[in-house]
Design an enzyme around this catalytic site. Structure first.
Site, mmCIF file in Angstrom:
data_model
loop_
_atom_site.group_PDB
_atom_site.id
_atom_site.type_symbol
_atom_site.label_atom_id
_atom_site.label_comp_id
_atom_site.label_asym_id
_atom_site.label_seq_id
_atom_site.Cartn_x
_atom_site.Cartn_y
_atom_site.Cartn_z
ATOM 1 N N PRO A 19 0.838 -1.209 0.000
ATOM 2 C CA PRO A 19 0.000 0.000 0.000
ATOM 3 C C PRO A 19 0.874 1.262 0.000
ATOM 4 O O PRO A 19 0.907 2.013 0.979
ATOM 5 C CB PRO A 19 -0.803 -0.141 1.299
ATOM 6 C CG PRO A 19 0.097 -0.913 2.207
ATOM 7 C CD PRO A 19 0.922 -1.825 1.336
ATOM 8 N N HIS A 20 1.590 1.471 -1.129
ATOM 9 C CA HIS A 20 2.548 2.590 -1.211
ATOM 10 C C HIS A 20 1.898 3.917 -0.807
ATOM 11 O O HIS A 20 2.412 4.651 0.034
ATOM 12 C CB HIS A 20 3.076 2.735 -2.645
ATOM 13 C CG HIS A 20 3.667 1.501 -3.232
ATOM 14 N ND1 HIS A 20 4.915 1.016 -2.884
ATOM 15 C CD2 HIS A 20 3.188 0.645 -4.174
ATOM 16 C CE1 HIS A 20 5.178 -0.082 -3.582
ATOM 17 N NE2 HIS A 20 4.145 -0.329 -4.372
ATOM 18 N N ASP A 21 0.762 4.238 -1.452
ATOM 19 C CA ASP A 21 0.158 5.563 -1.266
ATOM 20 C C ASP A 21 -0.448 5.775 0.121
ATOM 21 O O ASP A 21 -0.250 6.834 0.720
ATOM 22 C CB ASP A 21 -0.883 5.829 -2.360
ATOM 23 C CG ASP A 21 -0.232 5.943 -3.745
ATOM 24 O OD1 ASP A 21 0.981 6.206 -3.807
ATOM 25 O OD2 ASP A 21 -0.940 5.774 -4.752
#
Length: 306
Positions: free
Chosen positions: A232-234
């Site tokens: 979940p980079h963002d």
């Protein structure tokens, strides 16, 4: 004794929602963060009208129909080709019926909000940085009037260029040289955090009316990547604004490679005295739990780097 109520801080999300599923997760997390007040969303990169319709659909489901959307830059600053996965918008119900106002451009919305909330606006940029660079270049007061810029981008201790920076290195260069106070979460930390089936089942069951849509979008992304988990980079790049104690940071200068073999590669310099705050470490387990809790709509405290 009266306790002063803490006013939620005004924020805007600048997003390339629709390609990697992490943007839609970040949008929901931000909209549900009690500490923050989402006052606008701008879309960037490729078919930004489609991205705006996706955003509108999600905001409507979260009872945030009043939040305006600015349709942003389709092209990169130098016309570098845009990467388009082709699945953007798949699985979103009645997307073709969603109406948006195409007249409100992202750069205009960003400049207007920064002026209106002088010194208070926080901007979360989780896609290529074209809109932010355009706002900086179009308005000499824009950079100075932002309180803080949070970026998902870069790979600082890795030998690779990260997608958001690589997609428009020239825009990233403008942003990193702008003097805006900023915090950057790069692949160095985001690739250590995971969402797996257990968490997605919880989101499906406990996140209210948006839970089914989120779980469906995540599983479509897994099918696209051939995996059964994702980074979940963002959403992780939003946590420094609300749970900074979950991170360790370095103060560095960032240089963006513009040509050569690896355009978009981010290199660090003057660590210890630089102006850009870069996440160098994260309490992985606490961050994973915090993302899921906030997608569901709960907040909690605690974490390693307190």
């Amino acid at each position: 004794q009266m306790v002063e109520p803490v006013m939620p801080r005004p924020v805007i999300l600048d997003t390339d929602i629709g390609s990697d599923v992490d943007d839609i997760l970040a949008l929901v997390l931000l909209a549900r963060a009690a500490e923050l007040q989402l006052i606008g969303v701008t879309t960037v990169y490729g078919d930004t009208s489609l991205r705006a319709r996706m955003t509108r659909l999600v905001l409507d489901q979260l009872d945030r129909s009043h939040v305006p959307i600015g349709v942003g830059a389709r092209e990169t600053l130098t016309g570098r080709p845009v990467w388009w996965a082709g699945h953007e918008g798949h699985g979103l119900p009645e997307l073709e019926g969603v109406r948006i106002n195409e007249d409100d451009t992202a750069a205009a919305m960003l400049r207007r909000a920064a002026a209106e909330h002088q010194g208070r606006l926080e901007l979360f940029a989780i896609g290529p940085l074209t809109n932010v660079a355009e706002a900086i270049s179009a308005d000499e007061n824009f950079a100075a009037s932002l309180r803080h810029l949070y970026i998902m981008g870069g790979a600082f201790w890795m030998e690779q260029a990260e997608h958001n920076i690589k997609s428009d290195p020239e825009a990233a260069d403008v942003v990193f040289r702008s003097g805006i106070p900023m915090t950057v979460c790069g692949l160095d930390v985001t690739k250590r955090v995971w969402l797996r089936e257990t968490e997605i089942a919880r989101v499906h069951d406990e996140a209210g009316n948006i839970g089914h849509l989120l779980a469906d979008q995540v599983r479509r992304w897994w099918a696209f990547t051939g995996a059964n988990e994702n980074n979940p980079h963002d959403p992780l790049a939003i946590l420094p604004a609300i749970r900074p104690e979950l991170f360790r940071f370095e103060q560095c200068e960032v240089h963006v490679e513009l040509d050569g073999a690896n355009p978009g590669r981010t290199q660090l310099d003057r660590c210890g005295t630089g102006t850009v705050r870069i996440a160098s470490d994260v309490d992985v387990e606490a961050a994973e739990q915090e993302i899921v809790r906030r997608l569901i709509g709960h907040c909690a405290k605690g974490g390693a780097f307190g």
